[in-house]
Design a protein around this motif. Structure first.
Motif, PDB file in Angstrom:
ATOM      1  N   ALA A 174      43.791  53.368  41.015  1.00  0.00           N
ATOM      2  CA  ALA A 174      43.394  52.096  40.864  1.00  0.00           C
ATOM      3  C   ALA A 174      41.829  52.088  40.341  1.00  0.00           C
ATOM      4  CB  ALA A 174      43.436  51.175  42.440  1.00  0.00           C
ATOM      5  N   ARG A 175      41.060  52.810  41.012  1.00  0.00           N
ATOM      6  CA  ARG A 175      39.624  53.091  40.874  1.00  0.00           C
ATOM      7  C   ARG A 175      39.454  53.691  39.345  1.00  0.00           C
ATOM      8  NH1 ARG A 175      37.554  56.971  44.956  1.00  0.00           N
ATOM      9  NH2 ARG A 175      35.922  57.428  43.344  1.00  0.00           N
ATOM     10  N   PHE A 176      40.336  54.706  38.780  1.00  0.00           N
ATOM     11  CA  PHE A 176      40.044  55.283  37.727  1.00  0.00           C
ATOM     12  C   PHE A 176      40.853  54.547  36.554  1.00  0.00           C
ATOM     13  CE2 PHE A 176      40.136  59.792  39.802  1.00  0.00           C
ATOM     14  CZ  PHE A 176      38.848  59.458  40.191  1.00  0.00           C
ATOM     15  N   CYS A 177      41.702  53.569  36.958  1.00  0.00           N
ATOM     16  CA  CYS A 177      42.511  52.842  35.853  1.00  0.00           C
ATOM     17  C   CYS A 177      41.536  51.669  35.595  1.00  0.00           C
ATOM     18  CB  CYS A 177      43.755  52.177  36.160  1.00  0.00           C
ATOM     19  SG  CYS A 177      44.485  51.115  35.138  1.00  0.00           S
ATOM     20  N   VAL A 178      40.725  51.076  36.347  1.00  0.00           N
ATOM     21  CA  VAL A 178      39.781  49.938  36.079  1.00  0.00           C
ATOM     22  C   VAL A 178      38.745  50.366  35.351  1.00  0.00           C
ATOM     23  CG1 VAL A 178      38.307  48.087  36.959  1.00  0.00           C
ATOM     24  CG2 VAL A 178      40.650  48.332  37.980  1.00  0.00           C
ATOM     25  N   ARG A 179      38.238  51.501  35.667  1.00  0.00           N
ATOM     26  CA  ARG A 179      36.839  52.163  35.302  1.00  0.00           C
ATOM     27  C   ARG A 179      37.392  52.843  33.862  1.00  0.00           C
ATOM     28  NH1 ARG A 179      31.555  52.755  33.996  1.00  0.00           N
ATOM     29  NH2 ARG A 179      30.909  54.716  33.689  1.00  0.00           N
ATOM     30  N   GLY A 180      38.529  53.438  33.918  1.00  0.00           N
ATOM     31  CA  GLY A 180      38.901  54.091  32.656  1.00  0.00           C
ATOM     32  C   GLY A 180      39.297  53.217  31.486  1.00  0.00           C
ATOM     33  N   ARG A 181      39.758  51.970  31.707  1.00  0.00           N
ATOM     34  CA  ARG A 181      40.134  50.921  30.955  1.00  0.00           C
ATOM     35  C   ARG A 181      38.982  50.396  30.306  1.00  0.00           C
ATOM     36  NH1 ARG A 181      39.183  45.485  32.659  1.00  0.00           N
ATOM     37  NH2 ARG A 181      40.764  45.923  34.350  1.00  0.00           N
ATOM     38  N   ASN A 182      37.598  50.203  30.962  1.00  0.00           N
ATOM     39  CA  ASN A 182      36.478  49.603  30.543  1.00  0.00           C
ATOM     40  C   ASN A 182      35.828  50.766  29.588  1.00  0.00           C
ATOM     41  OD1 ASN A 182      36.706  47.093  31.614  1.00  0.00           O
ATOM     42  ND2 ASN A 182      35.784  47.994  33.627  1.00  0.00           N
ATOM     43  N   LEU A 183      35.852  51.929  30.123  1.00  0.00           N
ATOM     44  CA  LEU A 183      35.463  52.980  29.096  1.00  0.00           C
ATOM     45  C   LEU A 183      36.286  53.303  27.803  1.00  0.00           C
ATOM     46  CD1 LEU A 183      34.659  55.709  31.923  1.00  0.00           C
ATOM     47  CD2 LEU A 183      32.709  54.373  30.616  1.00  0.00           C
ATOM     48  N   LEU A 184      37.440  53.111  28.111  1.00  0.00           N
ATOM     49  CA  LEU A 184      38.581  53.477  26.780  1.00  0.00           C
ATOM     50  C   LEU A 184      38.005  52.688  25.711  1.00  0.00           C
ATOM     51  CD1 LEU A 184      40.157  55.638  25.395  1.00  0.00           C
ATOM     52  CD2 LEU A 184      42.330  54.206  26.995  1.00  0.00           C
TER      53      LEU A 184
END
Length: 424
Positions: free
Chosen positions: A90-100
């Motif tokens: 959950a944490r990495f998906c939300v953060r990663g989506r924004n970064l990506l």
């Protein structure tokens, strides 16, 4: 070739630890950072470490980057809906989506935030849809909206559903262009890539993991049983095991690492079928990603559009139950052809939300293997990212079970791993 690749990243010579007498003729080298695996997560880690001033060597047994899980998936940018709150996924998906999205926008990498509809096709599925909505909100996905059937069908006339969850933040990305960019940035910052190069094991020298490295041609005739003789012993300050499908098996070959910390590996093949080159294919029936309610082992046979407009359905879940030998995992000898007979399972699943799908309109596409940490009938596992605090080996990070949403999470995982190793 292997020695030349390693020498390019070794700028200084250090006093080596006391040599092991296991392989007295194997040459030894020190290195700064070694990333094992050139999938999208390994590439993101290599880029992040190189941006932080480290000398990075990336080793991969394939002839180029991103040939396995990273190129055999749906290429979807996930919003962060499905995963338990406070989990790494959950944490990495939300953060990663924004970064990506930011990364792709700034560099002109093809992507499209087309949005997703998760659909309930029967009243019995509505509670699960409500649960996904609430979970997404808890995970920080703030733009979700519940739609009744008429609203959803107005957006997608070919759709059948009784209720739908709209996720505007979901999208698609050209994963090859993304990986090519990550490679380029890592190389610009001094990283070196050595392909056709396999890490076949390791052992502790002091509290550092010495890696046993071989060129892939050395392994071509390996029977999986005979003890392997490395071409090189490489002793890095930092090691990131990002080898995907083979990560648990490789970790078990790190002699001196507590094997109790290594989770069991499970494998699930997922096949995709594409819409044939008919009027429906030239004029896609959907403009959004369409996902059913998740099933055991996956997110269900869903509709994905690629950036060229091709419609594909998948993946399904086919558990690989038999023992997978080391030769398969280290040399990527998994079976990737699509069994055309599996299409019989696709039609009824797809027609639950796309009832106008015509007989004979699906063609075999491609398949991928998911590196799972749970088997059939078991609860899904979170990403497992282990550092010295777990296994006791300084400078070693093991990445296990990096399946979906690994692509979306890649840049966030890279931040996390770099912080584990370097602080900050």
């Amino acid at each position: 070739m292997l020695r030349q690749g390693v020498d390019r990243v070794i700028k200084r010579r250090f006093h080596l630890p006391k040599p092991s007498d296991i392989w007295p003729n194997a040459p030894k080298e020190n290195a700064d950072c070694v990333v094992i695996g050139a999938g999208v997560v390994g590439l993101a880690v290599a880029r992040e470490l190189s941006l932080r001033g480290k000398e990075v060597l990336v080793l991969d047994s394939a002839p180029t980057f991103g040939t396995v899980t990273s190129s055999r998936n749906s290429e979807v940018i996930h919003a962060g809906i499905y995963y338990p709150p406070d989990s790494l996924k959950a944490r990495f998906c939300v953060r990663g989506r924004n970064l990506l999205y930011q990364y792709c926008s700034q560099r002109g990498i093809p992507h499209d935030q087309i949005g997703k509809l998760i659909v309930a096709t029967a009243a019995s599925e509505i509670p699960k849809l409500d649960e996904l909505f609430n979970r997404g909100i808890r995970n920080g996905v703030g733009d979700l909206r519940m739609l009744d059937a008429s609203e959803a069908i107005k957006m997608e006339p070919e759709l059948h559903c009784v209720k739908a969850l709209l996720s505007p933040a979901s999208g698609i990305v050209d994963s090859h262009s993304l990986m090519l960019s990550l490679v380029g940035e890592a190389e610009t910052n001094g990283a070196t890539f050595s392909y056709n190069t396999s890490v076949i094991g390791g052992h502790l020298e002091g509290n550092q993991m010495a890696l046993h490295v071989s060129e892939i041609k050395t392994l071509a005739s390996w029977d999986g049983e005979t003890p392997l003789q490395p071409d090189l012993l490489l002793i890095p300050k930092f090691v990131v095991n990002s080898s995907g499908l083979s990560a648990p098996a490789l970790a078990k070959r790190f002699h001196g690492l507590n094997t109790a910390t290594i989770p069991p590996a499970c494998y699930a093949r997922g096949s995709y079928f594409t819409l044939s080159n008919s009027d429906s294919a030239r004029h896609p029936p959907f403009k959004h990603l369409i996902y059913p309610i998740p099933e055991e082992g996956g997110l269900g046979v869903h509709v994905t559009l690629d950036l060229d407009g091709q419609v594909k359905f998948g993946p399904d879940v086919e558990w690989i139950h038999h023992h997978v030998p080391d030769t398969t995992k280290f040399l990527n000898r998994f079976h990737y052809s699509v069994n055309a007979e599996r299409v019989a399972r696709f039609y009824p699943e797809i027609r639950k939300y796309y009832p106008n799908l015509k007989d004979g309109s699906l063609l075999p596409g491609y398949s991928g293997i998911r590196p799972k940490l749970h088997g059939p009938g078991q609860s899904a596992r979170d990403f497992v990212i282990q550092g010295e605090d777990i296994h006791g080996v300084g400078g070693l990070v093991n990445l296990f079970g990096i399946e979906s949403p690994g692509l979306t999470s890649s840049l966030a995982i890279a931040e996390y791993v770099a912080a584990m190793l370097l602080g900050g």
